[in-house]
Scaffold this motif. Structure first.
Motif, short mmCIF file in Angstrom:
data_model
loop_
_atom_site.label_atom_id
_atom_site.label_comp_id
_atom_site.label_asym_id
_atom_site.label_seq_id
_atom_site.Cartn_x
_atom_site.Cartn_y
_atom_site.Cartn_z
N GLY A 182 8.57 -7.39 8.29
CA GLY A 182 9.65 -8.49 8.33
C GLY A 182 11.11 -7.96 8.00
N GLU A 183 11.56 -6.90 7.93
CA GLU A 183 13.03 -6.59 7.45
C GLU A 183 13.97 -6.37 8.61
OE1 GLU A 183 13.93 -6.18 3.98
OE2 GLU A 183 12.46 -7.42 3.98
N PRO A 184 15.10 -6.65 8.64
CA PRO A 184 16.01 -6.39 9.62
C PRO A 184 16.47 -4.90 9.71
CG PRO A 184 17.21 -7.41 7.72
CD PRO A 184 15.66 -7.64 7.39
N ALA A 185 17.00 -4.48 10.80
CA ALA A 185 17.16 -2.92 10.72
C ALA A 185 18.34 -2.67 9.91
CB ALA A 185 17.58 -2.57 12.11
N SER A 186 19.34 -3.66 9.78
CA SER A 186 20.54 -3.41 9.03
C SER A 186 20.30 -3.08 7.49
CB SER A 186 21.61 -4.62 8.96
OG SER A 186 20.73 -6.12 8.39
N ALA A 187 19.21 -3.65 6.98
CA ALA A 187 18.82 -3.36 5.78
C ALA A 187 18.73 -1.93 5.20
CB ALA A 187 17.48 -4.07 5.34
N LEU A 188 18.25 -1.07 6.30
CA LEU A 188 18.22 0.36 6.15
C LEU A 188 19.68 1.09 5.92
CD1 LEU A 188 15.32 1.38 8.43
CD2 LEU A 188 15.27 1.33 6.02
N ALA A 189 20.66 0.45 6.11
CA ALA A 189 22.06 1.09 5.94
C ALA A 189 22.51 0.16 4.83
CB ALA A 189 22.66 0.67 7.05
N GLU A 190 21.56 -0.35 3.78
CA GLU A 190 22.43 -0.82 2.61
C GLU A 190 22.68 0.04 1.63
OE1 GLU A 190 20.15 -4.29 1.07
OE2 GLU A 190 20.98 -5.63 3.01
N PRO A 191 23.82 0.73 1.23
CA PRO A 191 24.03 1.92 0.29
C PRO A 191 23.00 1.61 -1.07
CG PRO A 191 26.19 1.28 1.34
CD PRO A 191 25.29 0.11 1.62
N ALA A 192 23.20 0.65 -1.67
CA ALA A 192 22.87 0.27 -2.95
C ALA A 192 21.25 0.46 -2.91
CB ALA A 192 23.02 -1.11 -3.49
N ALA A 249 16.43 3.70 -3.85
CA ALA A 249 15.30 4.34 -3.45
C ALA A 249 15.27 6.03 -3.69
CB ALA A 249 15.01 3.95 -1.95
N ILE A 250 16.42 6.35 -3.42
CA ILE A 250 16.59 8.09 -3.49
C ILE A 250 16.24 8.40 -4.95
CG2 ILE A 250 18.27 9.75 -3.26
CD1 ILE A 250 19.52 8.73 -1.36
N LYS A 251 16.90 7.83 -5.87
CA LYS A 251 16.38 7.95 -7.46
C LYS A 251 15.36 7.97 -7.74
CE LYS A 251 19.81 5.03 -8.94
NZ LYS A 251 20.86 4.57 -10.03
N ASP A 252 14.45 6.80 -7.38
CA ASP A 252 13.04 6.62 -7.33
C ASP A 252 12.10 7.52 -7.00
OD1 ASP A 252 13.92 3.95 -9.06
OD2 ASP A 252 13.27 2.85 -7.08
N ALA A 253 12.53 7.94 -5.62
CA ALA A 253 11.69 8.87 -5.09
C ALA A 253 11.69 10.32 -5.49
CB ALA A 253 11.89 8.94 -3.43
N SER A 254 12.98 10.66 -5.92
CA SER A 254 13.17 12.15 -6.26
C SER A 254 12.67 12.04 -7.67
CB SER A 254 14.83 12.37 -6.24
OG SER A 254 15.63 11.32 -7.10
N THR A 255 12.67 11.23 -8.32
CA THR A 255 12.06 11.56 -9.77
C THR A 255 10.53 10.99 -9.93
OG1 THR A 255 12.83 9.24 -10.49
CG2 THR A 255 14.17 11.15 -10.90
N LEU A 256 9.99 10.70 -8.85
CA LEU A 256 8.27 10.08 -8.81
C LEU A 256 8.32 8.97 -9.83
CD1 LEU A 256 6.50 13.36 -8.00
CD2 LEU A 256 6.78 11.63 -6.59
N ARG A 257 9.13 8.11 -9.85
CA ARG A 257 9.27 7.21 -11.20
C ARG A 257 8.29 6.52 -11.27
NH1 ARG A 257 13.56 2.06 -11.27
NH2 ARG A 257 12.71 1.13 -13.34
N ALA A 308 0.88 -1.29 0.00
CA ALA A 308 0.08 -0.03 -0.06
C ALA A 308 0.90 1.30 0.01
CB ALA A 308 -0.85 0.01 1.22
N ASN A 309 1.68 1.45 0.81
CA ASN A 309 2.87 2.47 1.06
C ASN A 309 3.82 2.47 -0.38
OD1 ASN A 309 2.63 4.05 3.34
ND2 ASN A 309 2.32 1.93 3.99
N LEU A 310 3.72 1.47 -1.18
CA LEU A 310 4.52 1.42 -2.58
C LEU A 310 3.79 1.92 -3.46
CD1 LEU A 310 7.37 0.34 -3.30
CD2 LEU A 310 6.44 -1.83 -4.00
N VAL A 370 10.76 4.35 2.48
CA VAL A 370 10.97 3.12 3.18
C VAL A 370 10.75 1.88 2.34
CG1 VAL A 370 10.92 1.86 5.17
CG2 VAL A 370 11.27 4.27 5.39
N ALA A 371 9.47 2.02 1.82
CA ALA A 371 8.95 1.04 0.98
C ALA A 371 9.71 0.90 -0.33
CB ALA A 371 7.28 1.23 0.77
N LEU A 372 10.09 1.80 -0.94
CA LEU A 372 11.09 2.01 -1.96
C LEU A 372 12.32 1.12 -1.76
CD1 LEU A 372 10.16 5.36 -3.57
CD2 LEU A 372 9.76 3.35 -4.70
N VAL A 373 12.89 1.49 -0.44
CA VAL A 373 14.13 0.98 -0.14
C VAL A 373 13.99 -0.66 0.12
CG1 VAL A 373 15.89 0.62 1.69
CG2 VAL A 373 15.08 2.73 1.14
N ARG A 374 12.83 -1.06 0.51
CA ARG A 374 12.65 -2.36 0.50
C ARG A 374 12.50 -3.17 -1.05
NH1 ARG A 374 7.76 -6.36 2.93
NH2 ARG A 374 8.98 -8.17 3.26
#
Length: 368
Positions: free
Chosen positions: A175-185, A190-198, A48-50, A352-356
């Motif tokens: 169900g995601e581990p906290a460490s996943a929020l620190a994965e650079p790739a 997600a930054i690219k997708d969000a900033s361009t409203l892909r 839903a948030n995606l 955050v949904a885009l990161v996942r």
């Protein structure tokens, strides 16, 4: 069993869509859906948030109303998305603020403005409040810098903590581990997708709004709003740096904080007006009517923040400056304290949904 009827309906729709897969090229929701055969509440809140609510899947769907399958993904996911804001709100006792968001924001704004006006009257002579003040430090004749910084710093810190706790609950629920929020790739994608409203382009043709004819208007107005907000944030950050380097506001029109703030302010006037216009014209069948007031209240707050800021810029050397300053900072204060309980959080959860989603795509590529 699902926690709400909206989640149960979303499960039904995702099961139907998973069998069809006609819309898999429209946005990120359907490829993410295809990676699952069953849907937990966390999975459905993630999908839903995606969703960017472009509306394309509704008009493209062969099972949309009046078909007996009654598939309306944009409206159902909008309802689930709104409920997720309440489910993850922190502290929990304030989750009800989402249900009556328009009223909460109106009361917060009116109370904040009144408090600052009364404070200015009580702690400053009326001649100071209604007088003309120019040159460095003019604003601080009405409210000392340290008091202003402490008050707004505390409000901003509270908003950051409350939103961060909500994101933490969301991330755990899917169900995601906290460490996943620190994965650079994943973060960078997600930054690219969000900033361009892909994913606000209906698969490349544009966003549907009042009918099945695609346009880029919502995408354009979202860009004005987002980048206007970021420019205003940059203006405030530069002004803060200037202060601690020995330069006090207000600054001349050609200085960087004023230029950034003016450009941002124009964006935050054009963007919300455009988005409100599109919302009033939007096909009702695509919307969650229960959250209509929340969307309108947030856009109205952004518009009033910018409008009062621009008025203050234009009239700061006149006797109107005192009341305009109280009006502007009152609205900004209300915006800060209501951020965790209004439409602002949708941008955070969507990112955050885009990161996942980026993480899932990378894992799928590596598995192949």
């Amino acid at each position: 069993m699902h926690a709400t009827s909206a989640l149960a309906e979303a499960d039904r729709l995702m099961t139907v869509c998973n069998s069809c897969r006609y819309c898999e090229g429209i946005c990120a929701v359907f490829p993410a859906m295809e990676m699952r055969r069953a849907f937990s509440d966390g999975d459905l809140n993630y999908l839903a948030n995606l969703c960017h609510s472009c509306g394309a899947c509704y008009y493209d769907c062969q099972f949309s109303p009046p078909h007996e399958f009654n598939v309306n993904v944009p409206a159902v996911l909008a309802q689930v998305r709104g409920e997720s804001y309440e489910a993850y709100a922190w502290p929990r006792f304030l989750s009800g603020s989402f249900q009556r968001n328009g009223l909460v924001i109106s009361i917060a704004a009116a109370s904040s403005v009144a408090a600052f006006i009364i404070g200015f009257v009580l702690f400053r002579d009326t001649s100071v409040l209604l007088g003309s003040h120019t040159g460095p430090g003019a604003f601080y004749q009405l409210m000392p810098h340290n008091a202003m910084a402490a008050l707004f710093g505390a409000a901003f810190l509270y908003a950051v903590v409350a939103i961060s706790m909500g994101v933490r609950h969301f991330w755990r629920d899917i169900g995601e581990p906290a460490s996943a929020l620190a994965e650079p790739a994943s973060i960078w994608q997600a930054i690219k997708d969000a900033s361009t409203l892909r994913y606000l382009d209906g698969g490349g043709v544009g966003c549907m709004n009042e009918d099945d004819k695609p346009t880029d208007r919502r995408r354009l107005y979202n860009d004005f709003t987002f980048y206007g907000f970021m420019l205003c944030f940059a203006s405030t950050s530069v002004a803060t740096l200037y202060h601690y380097l020995g330069r006090e506001a207000p600054f001349p029109w050609y200085d960087l904080p004023v230029l950034l703030g003016t450009l941002g302010g124009l964006g935050l006037i054009a963007g919300p007006i455009g988005l409100l216009r599109e919302k009033f014209r939007r096909d009702p069948i695509l919307q969650d009517e229960k959250k209509y007031g929340m969307d309108v209240a947030f856009l109205a707050m952004l518009f009033m923040t910018s409008l009062t800021g621009m008025a203050l810029l234009g009239l700061r050397a006149t006797p109107a400056m005192g009341l305009l300053l109280a009006l502007h900072i009152g609205i900004v204060f209300a915006l800060f304290i209501t951020m965790p309980y209004g439409k602002f959080v949708h941008g955070i959860y969507r990112y955050v949904a885009l990161v996942r989603y980026a993480r899932e795509r990378q894992a799928m590529v590596h598995a192949v």
